[in-house]
Design a protein around this motif. Structure first.
Motif, PDB file in Angstrom:
ATOM      1  N   GLU A 186      33.832  62.094  42.641  1.00  0.00           N
ATOM      2  CA  GLU A 186      35.019  61.790  41.835  1.00  0.00           C
ATOM      3  C   GLU A 186      34.842  60.457  41.089  1.00  0.00           C
ATOM      4  N   MET A 187      34.252  59.495  41.782  1.00  0.00           N
ATOM      5  CA  MET A 187      34.043  58.187  41.159  1.00  0.00           C
ATOM      6  C   MET A 187      33.147  58.298  39.930  1.00  0.00           C
ATOM      7  N   MET A 188      32.176  59.205  40.001  1.00  0.00           N
ATOM      8  CA  MET A 188      31.244  59.364  38.890  1.00  0.00           C
ATOM      9  C   MET A 188      31.869  60.065  37.676  1.00  0.00           C
ATOM     10  N   GLN A 189      33.109  60.480  37.812  1.00  0.00           N
ATOM     11  CA  GLN A 189      33.808  61.060  36.657  1.00  0.00           C
ATOM     12  C   GLN A 189      34.289  59.963  35.697  1.00  0.00           C
ATOM     13  N   GLU A 190      34.377  58.754  36.200  1.00  0.00           N
ATOM     14  CA  GLU A 190      34.815  57.641  35.364  1.00  0.00           C
ATOM     15  C   GLU A 190      33.665  57.139  34.485  1.00  0.00           C
ATOM     16  N   PRO A 191      33.918  56.695  33.276  1.00  0.00           N
ATOM     17  CA  PRO A 191      32.881  56.011  32.492  1.00  0.00           C
ATOM     18  C   PRO A 191      32.619  54.630  33.104  1.00  0.00           C
ATOM     19  N   PHE A 192      31.380  54.192  33.037  1.00  0.00           N
ATOM     20  CA  PHE A 192      31.027  52.906  33.632  1.00  0.00           C
ATOM     21  C   PHE A 192      30.667  51.878  32.567  1.00  0.00           C
ATOM     22  N   VAL A 193      31.089  50.663  32.836  1.00  0.00           N
ATOM     23  CA  VAL A 193      30.701  49.507  32.024  1.00  0.00           C
ATOM     24  C   VAL A 193      29.728  48.706  32.880  1.00  0.00           C
ATOM     25  N   MET A 194      28.479  48.592  32.429  1.00  0.00           N
ATOM     26  CA  MET A 194      27.448  47.961  33.256  1.00  0.00           C
ATOM     27  C   MET A 194      26.621  46.977  32.442  1.00  0.00           C
ATOM     28  N   ARG A 195      25.793  46.246  33.170  1.00  0.00           N
ATOM     29  CA  ARG A 195      24.823  45.366  32.511  1.00  0.00           C
ATOM     30  C   ARG A 195      23.624  46.173  32.052  1.00  0.00           C
ATOM     31  N   GLU A 196      22.680  45.479  31.414  1.00  0.00           N
ATOM     32  CA  GLU A 196      21.524  46.118  30.799  1.00  0.00           C
ATOM     33  C   GLU A 196      20.577  46.704  31.850  1.00  0.00           C
ATOM     34  N   GLU A 197      19.662  47.540  31.404  1.00  0.00           N
ATOM     35  CA  GLU A 197      18.635  48.072  32.289  1.00  0.00           C
ATOM     36  C   GLU A 197      17.814  46.913  32.866  1.00  0.00           C
ATOM     37  N   GLY A 198      17.458  47.050  34.143  1.00  0.00           N
ATOM     38  CA  GLY A 198      16.767  45.968  34.837  1.00  0.00           C
ATOM     39  C   GLY A 198      17.685  45.201  35.756  1.00  0.00           C
ATOM     40  N   SER A 199      19.001  45.388  35.575  1.00  0.00           N
ATOM     41  CA  SER A 199      19.972  44.769  36.466  1.00  0.00           C
ATOM     42  C   SER A 199      19.868  45.405  37.845  1.00  0.00           C
ATOM     43  N   SER A 200      19.827  44.574  38.891  1.00  0.00           N
ATOM     44  CA  SER A 200      19.688  45.080  40.257  1.00  0.00           C
ATOM     45  C   SER A 200      20.853  45.973  40.656  1.00  0.00           C
ATOM     46  N   THR A 201      22.084  45.564  40.313  1.00  0.00           N
ATOM     47  CA  THR A 201      23.255  46.346  40.713  1.00  0.00           C
ATOM     48  C   THR A 201      23.276  47.693  39.997  1.00  0.00           C
ATOM     49  N   ARG A 202      22.884  47.709  38.750  1.00  0.00           N
ATOM     50  CA  ARG A 202      22.801  48.979  38.015  1.00  0.00           C
ATOM     51  C   ARG A 202      21.810  49.915  38.698  1.00  0.00           C
ATOM     52  N   GLU A 203      20.666  49.369  39.098  1.00  0.00           N
ATOM     53  CA  GLU A 203      19.670  50.195  39.787  1.00  0.00           C
ATOM     54  C   GLU A 203      20.194  50.678  41.142  1.00  0.00           C
ATOM     55  N   ARG A 204      20.984  49.842  41.793  1.00  0.00           N
ATOM     56  CA  ARG A 204      21.578  50.251  43.075  1.00  0.00           C
ATOM     57  C   ARG A 204      22.507  51.447  42.889  1.00  0.00           C
ATOM     58  N   LEU A 205      23.284  51.424  41.827  1.00  0.00           N
ATOM     59  CA  LEU A 205      24.213  52.517  41.564  1.00  0.00           C
ATOM     60  C   LEU A 205      23.464  53.819  41.291  1.00  0.00           C
ATOM     61  N   LEU A 206      22.422  53.745  40.479  1.00  0.00           N
ATOM     62  CA  LEU A 206      21.628  54.938  40.186  1.00  0.00           C
ATOM     63  C   LEU A 206      20.965  55.468  41.456  1.00  0.00           C
ATOM     64  N   SER A 207      20.436  54.558  42.257  1.00  0.00           N
ATOM     65  CA  SER A 207      19.793  54.969  43.511  1.00  0.00           C
ATOM     66  C   SER A 207      20.798  55.599  44.467  1.00  0.00           C
ATOM     67  N   LEU A 208      22.006  55.055  44.503  1.00  0.00           N
ATOM     68  CA  LEU A 208      23.062  55.588  45.356  1.00  0.00           C
ATOM     69  C   LEU A 208      23.379  57.034  44.986  1.00  0.00           C
ATOM     70  N   CYS A 209      23.498  57.304  43.699  1.00  0.00           N
ATOM     71  CA  CYS A 209      23.813  58.666  43.254  1.00  0.00           C
ATOM     72  C   CYS A 209      22.682  59.636  43.591  1.00  0.00           C
ATOM     73  N   ARG A 210      21.450  59.189  43.418  1.00  0.00           N
ATOM     74  CA  ARG A 210      20.314  60.056  43.753  1.00  0.00           C
ATOM     75  C   ARG A 210      20.269  60.337  45.249  1.00  0.00           C
ATOM     76  N   THR A 211      20.555  59.322  46.070  1.00  0.00           N
ATOM     77  CA  THR A 211      20.527  59.491  47.525  1.00  0.00           C
ATOM     78  C   THR A 211      21.554  60.518  47.996  1.00  0.00           C
ATOM     79  N   TYR A 212      22.740  60.509  47.392  1.00  0.00           N
ATOM     80  CA  TYR A 212      23.821  61.396  47.818  1.00  0.00           C
ATOM     81  C   TYR A 212      23.956  62.634  46.924  1.00  0.00           C
ATOM     82  N   ASN A 213      22.953  62.862  46.085  1.00  0.00           N
ATOM     83  CA  ASN A 213      22.970  64.031  45.184  1.00  0.00           C
ATOM     84  C   ASN A 213      24.255  64.105  44.368  1.00  0.00           C
ATOM     85  N   ALA A 214      24.724  62.956  43.960  1.00  0.00           N
ATOM     86  CA  ALA A 214      25.932  62.891  43.136  1.00  0.00           C
ATOM     87  C   ALA A 214      25.522  62.827  41.666  1.00  0.00           C
TER      88      ALA A 214
END
Length: 300
Positions: A186-214
Motif C-alpha cells: 500500500e505504501m508503494m502506491q504513493e509517489p515518492f520524493v527522494m534524493r538522487e541516485e547514489g543516496s544510501s536511503t534511496r538504495e535502502r528503499l529499493l532493496s527493501l521492496c526487492r526483499t519483500y517482493n513489493a
C-alpha cells in the motif's frame, strides 16, 4: 655550508663570549675556536675579532649574526610546528560526509573540536554515500562520516559504528496514510520524493521492496538535497523514506506524519570510515576521539 659551525658562531654572537658559548654547547673552548676559524676560512670572511679578553663581531660578523638569527628562529618555528602537528593541535583534516551526518551531526562536532583545536584546518565535503566512499578510497579525504548500511562498506574501508537511528516513512498531515498502519504494498502506491541516485536511503528503499517482493517505489520527484525533498512532502506532495534524525522535529511539530508500515523496522547506521592499515594524523585521531565522546543518540 657547515650549519653546526654556524650554530657555534650564532651562540658566540648571542652570548658575546667564546667561553660562555663553549659551556652552553658543552665543548671545549679550543674546539669551538678552531671550528669557527675553519668556518671563517670556508666563507672567506672574518666574523670575530679580539676585544679585550673576549671577542667582538666584525661588520661581516654582525650581518652573519643577523642572518643566522633568522635561520635559527625559523628552525624553532619548524620544531614547534612539528611538535604541535604530532600532538594534533595543528594540521589539516579533510572529511567527506553524507548528507545526514553533515547537516545534523557535524556542526556540533565541529564547534566542540574547534574550541579545543582552533588552529586545525578542516575541510568538509558533503556528498552522497557512494561519493563519500569513493573519495575515501582514492585518498581525497582522511576519513568519512557515513550514514547507511554496514554491508555497503568496501573491504578496504575500516568502519566504527557510532549509533543507529530509525528510518521512517513520512507524509504530509493531510495524506490518506498519515499516522496509519498499512502494508508495504500500500505504501508503494504513493509517489515518492527522494534524493538522487547514489543516496544510501534511496538504495535502502529499493532493496527493501526487492526483499519483500513489493512493487518498486515510483520516484516521481527527485532533488539533490534532502531539505528540498522534505519541504516538497511538507507542502503536500508524495512520501519520503528518511532518517528519523532529519524529520523528528517536523513530526513533533505536526508538519509531517509517520506512516507505520507493518513488519518494517529499519535502522540507519552512522559510522566513521577510514582506510584500513593506514595511520591517521594526530589531528584526525583527535577528531575521532571527540566524536566518540559526543555521539548523537536518539532518545527512546
Amino acid at each position: 655550508m657547515n650549519l653546526h659551525a654556524l650554530r657555534l658562531f650564532h651562540v658566540i654572537a648571542e652570548t658575546g663570549s667564546v667561553t660562555r658559548a663553549a659551556e652552553l654547547m658543552r665543548i671545549s673552548q679550543p674546539a669551538i675556536t678552531a671550528q669557527v676559524k675553519k668556518f671563517e676560512k670556508e666563507l672567506s670572511l672574518t666574523l670575530l675579532k679580539p676585544q679585550g679578553r673576549g671577542v667582538a663581531l666584525t661588520p661581516a660578523g654582525e650581518t652573519m649574526a643577523m642572518l643566522a638569527n633568522r635561520l635559527f628562529a625559523v628552525e624553532k618555528q619548524i620544531e614547534q610546528y612539528a611538535e604541535e602537528y604530532a600532538a594534533g593541535t595543528k594540521g589539516h583534516i579533510q572529511i567527506a560526509a553524507t548528507y545526514l551526518p553533515a547537516h545534523f551531526l557535524m556542526p556540533s562536532w565541529i564547534a566542540k573540536f574547534k574550541r579545543q583545536y582552533e588552529q586545525v584546518e578542516m575541510n568538509i565535503t558533503t556528498t552522497n554515500s557512494s561519493g563519500a566512499l569513493h573519495m575515501l578510497q582514492h585518498a581525497e579525504v582522511d576519513l568519512a562520516i557515513y550514514g547507511g548500511l554496514p554491508e555497503a562498506y568496501p573491504d578496504s574501508i575500516a568502519t566504527e559504528h557510532l549509533f543507529q537511528d530509525e528510518l521512517w516513512f513520512v507524509v504530509a498531515p493531510g495524506n490518506r496514510y498519515a499516522n496509519q498502519h498499512i502494508s508495504l504494498d500500500e505504501m508503494m502506491q504513493e509517489p515518492f520524493v527522494m534524493r538522487e541516485e547514489g543516496s544510501s536511503t534511496r538504495e535502502r528503499l529499493l532493496s527493501l521492496c526487492r526483499t519483500y517482493n513489493a512493487p518498486l517505489p515510483r520516484i516521481t520527484l527527485q532533488f539533490n538535497g534532502l531539505h528540498e525533498a522534505i519541504q516538497a512532502v511538507i507542502a503536500g506532495y508524495g512520501a519520503n523514506f528518511v532518517s528519523s534524525l532529519v524529520v523528528r522535529e517536523y513530526v513533533e511539530r505536526g508538519e509531517l506524519c509517520r506512516v507505520h508500515v507493518q513488519g518494517i523496522h529499519l535502522r540507519n547506521t552512522i559510522a566513521i570510515c577510514t582506510r584500513k592499515d593506514e595511520p591517521l594524523s594526530a589531528a584526525a585521531a583527535n577528531w575521532i576521539a571527540l566524536v566518540r565522546q559526543n555521539p548523537y543518540r536518539i532518545k527512546p
